[in-house]
Design a protein around this motif. Structure first.
Motif, short mmCIF file in Angstrom:
data_model
loop_
_atom_site.label_atom_id
_atom_site.label_comp_id
_atom_site.label_asym_id
_atom_site.label_seq_id
_atom_site.Cartn_x
_atom_site.Cartn_y
_atom_site.Cartn_z
N MET A 56 0.81 -1.20 0.00
CA MET A 56 0.00 0.00 0.00
C MET A 56 0.85 1.27 0.00
O MET A 56 0.53 2.24 -0.68
CB MET A 56 -0.96 0.00 1.19
CG MET A 56 -1.88 -1.22 1.24
SD MET A 56 -2.68 -1.62 -0.33
CE MET A 56 -3.94 -0.38 -0.38
N GLU A 57 1.96 1.26 0.75
CA GLU A 57 2.84 2.44 0.79
C GLU A 57 3.47 2.71 -0.57
O GLU A 57 3.55 3.86 -1.01
CB GLU A 57 3.95 2.25 1.82
CG GLU A 57 3.50 2.44 3.25
CD GLU A 57 4.67 2.34 4.21
OE1 GLU A 57 5.55 3.24 4.16
OE2 GLU A 57 4.72 1.38 4.99
N VAL A 58 3.90 1.65 -1.23
CA VAL A 58 4.55 1.83 -2.54
C VAL A 58 3.53 2.26 -3.58
O VAL A 58 3.81 3.12 -4.42
CB VAL A 58 5.32 0.55 -2.95
CG1 VAL A 58 5.83 0.65 -4.37
CG2 VAL A 58 6.47 0.30 -1.98
N ILE A 59 2.32 1.71 -3.52
CA ILE A 59 1.26 2.17 -4.43
C ILE A 59 0.98 3.65 -4.20
O ILE A 59 0.88 4.42 -5.15
CB ILE A 59 -0.03 1.34 -4.23
CG1 ILE A 59 0.15 -0.07 -4.77
CG2 ILE A 59 -1.22 2.02 -4.91
CD1 ILE A 59 -1.00 -1.01 -4.43
N ALA A 60 0.87 4.05 -2.94
CA ALA A 60 0.57 5.44 -2.62
C ALA A 60 1.65 6.40 -3.11
O ALA A 60 1.37 7.56 -3.39
CB ALA A 60 0.38 5.60 -1.12
N SER A 61 2.88 5.90 -3.26
CA SER A 61 3.97 6.76 -3.72
C SER A 61 3.93 6.99 -5.23
O SER A 61 4.65 7.83 -5.74
CB SER A 61 5.32 6.17 -3.33
OG SER A 61 5.68 5.10 -4.19
N SER A 65 3.87 -0.24 -11.34
CA SER A 65 3.65 -1.68 -11.41
C SER A 65 4.22 -2.37 -10.18
O SER A 65 5.18 -1.89 -9.58
CB SER A 65 4.34 -2.26 -12.65
OG SER A 65 3.90 -1.64 -13.83
N LEU A 66 3.63 -3.50 -9.86
CA LEU A 66 4.08 -4.29 -8.72
C LEU A 66 4.03 -5.76 -9.08
O LEU A 66 3.21 -6.18 -9.90
CB LEU A 66 3.16 -4.10 -7.51
CG LEU A 66 2.77 -2.71 -7.07
CD1 LEU A 66 1.66 -2.77 -6.05
CD2 LEU A 66 3.96 -2.00 -6.48
N THR A 67 4.89 -6.53 -8.46
CA THR A 67 4.72 -7.97 -8.47
C THR A 67 4.46 -8.36 -7.01
O THR A 67 5.23 -7.98 -6.13
CB THR A 67 5.95 -8.71 -9.02
OG1 THR A 67 7.08 -8.42 -8.22
CG2 THR A 67 6.21 -8.33 -10.45
N VAL A 68 3.36 -9.05 -6.79
CA VAL A 68 2.94 -9.38 -5.44
C VAL A 68 2.65 -10.88 -5.36
O VAL A 68 1.96 -11.43 -6.22
CB VAL A 68 1.67 -8.57 -5.05
CG1 VAL A 68 1.23 -8.89 -3.63
CG2 VAL A 68 1.92 -7.08 -5.20
N ALA A 69 3.18 -11.51 -4.33
CA ALA A 69 2.96 -12.95 -4.13
C ALA A 69 1.48 -13.24 -3.92
O ALA A 69 0.75 -12.41 -3.37
CB ALA A 69 3.76 -13.43 -2.92
N PRO A 70 1.03 -14.41 -4.36
CA PRO A 70 -0.39 -14.76 -4.24
C PRO A 70 -0.95 -14.64 -2.82
O PRO A 70 -2.07 -14.19 -2.64
CB PRO A 70 -0.45 -16.20 -4.73
CG PRO A 70 0.71 -16.32 -5.67
CD PRO A 70 1.78 -15.44 -5.08
N ASP A 71 -0.17 -15.03 -1.81
CA ASP A 71 -0.67 -14.95 -0.44
C ASP A 71 -0.93 -13.50 -0.02
O ASP A 71 -1.91 -13.21 0.66
CB ASP A 71 0.26 -15.65 0.55
CG ASP A 71 1.67 -15.09 0.57
OD1 ASP A 71 2.16 -14.65 -0.50
OD2 ASP A 71 2.29 -15.11 1.66
N LEU A 72 -0.08 -12.57 -0.45
CA LEU A 72 -0.34 -11.16 -0.14
C LEU A 72 -1.52 -10.62 -0.92
O LEU A 72 -2.29 -9.81 -0.40
CB LEU A 72 0.90 -10.31 -0.43
CG LEU A 72 2.02 -10.38 0.58
CD1 LEU A 72 3.17 -9.46 0.18
CD2 LEU A 72 1.56 -10.04 1.98
N LEU A 73 -1.69 -11.08 -2.16
CA LEU A 73 -2.87 -10.67 -2.93
C LEU A 73 -4.15 -11.08 -2.21
O LEU A 73 -5.11 -10.32 -2.15
CB LEU A 73 -2.84 -11.27 -4.33
CG LEU A 73 -1.99 -10.56 -5.35
CD1 LEU A 73 -2.01 -11.30 -6.68
CD2 LEU A 73 -2.43 -9.12 -5.53
N MET A 74 -4.15 -12.30 -1.67
CA MET A 74 -5.33 -12.76 -0.94
C MET A 74 -5.59 -11.88 0.28
O MET A 74 -6.73 -11.55 0.59
CB MET A 74 -5.16 -14.22 -0.52
CG MET A 74 -5.23 -15.19 -1.69
SD MET A 74 -6.74 -15.04 -2.67
CE MET A 74 -7.97 -15.54 -1.48
N GLU A 75 -4.53 -11.48 0.96
CA GLU A 75 -4.69 -10.58 2.11
C GLU A 75 -5.27 -9.23 1.69
O GLU A 75 -6.06 -8.63 2.41
CB GLU A 75 -3.36 -10.35 2.82
CG GLU A 75 -2.94 -11.48 3.72
CD GLU A 75 -1.70 -11.11 4.51
OE1 GLU A 75 -1.68 -10.05 5.18
OE2 GLU A 75 -0.73 -11.90 4.46
#
Length: 108
Positions: A56-61, A65-75
Motif C-alpha cells: 500500500m505504501e509503494v502504491i501510494a507513492s 507496477s508491482l509484483t505481489v505474491a499470491p498470499d499477499l494478494l489474498m490478504e
C-alpha cells in the motif's frame, strides 16, 4: 542512472533491500520521488513485498507496477471485517424477506 539512460522501469526488491539493512519501502518511495521530480519516463516496478502495508505504501507513492505474491494478494482482497458484514447482511436480508437471494424471488 537507469532512468537517465532511458530505462523503461526500475525494480526495487523490497525484501532484498531490507535484508541489506536498508528500508526497502523508503528506498522505493525515494526512487519514485526522484523519477517524478526529474520528470523521467521511467516507472517503478516494485517487487518482493513482505506485507500488505508495504504494498500500500509503494502504491501510494505512485509506483506504476508491482509484483505481489499470491498470499499477499489474498490478504489485500480478503478482509474479514468485510466478509463478516456481507454474511450479516445476507442473514438479515434472508430473515427480513424470507428469500435466499436478492437476485430472484427464491423463497426459503
Amino acid at each position: 542512472m537507469a532512468a537517465h539512460q532511458g530505462a523503461y522501469s526500475v525494480a526495487p526488491y523490497i525484501h532484498r533491500i531490507n535484508n541489506k539493512g536498508y528500508k526497502g519501502v523508503d528506498t522505493a518511495v525515494q526512487i519514485q520521488n526522484v523519477l517524478t521530480v526529474q520528470h523521467y519516463d521511467t516507472e517503478i516496478l516494485a517487487a518482493a513485498f513482505e506485507s500488505v502495508g508495504q504494498v500500500m505504501e509503494v502504491i501510494a507513492s505512485g509506483a506504476a507496477s508491482l509484483t505481489v505474491a499470491p498470499d499477499l494478494l489474498m490478504e489485500i482482497f480478503f478482509n474479514i471485517i468485510t466478509e463478516d458484514a456481507v454474511k450479516d447482511f445476507e442473514h438479515d436480508f434472508q430473515t427480513q424477506f424470507k428469500q435466499k437471494s436478492m437476485l430472484a424471488n427464491t423463497k426459503m
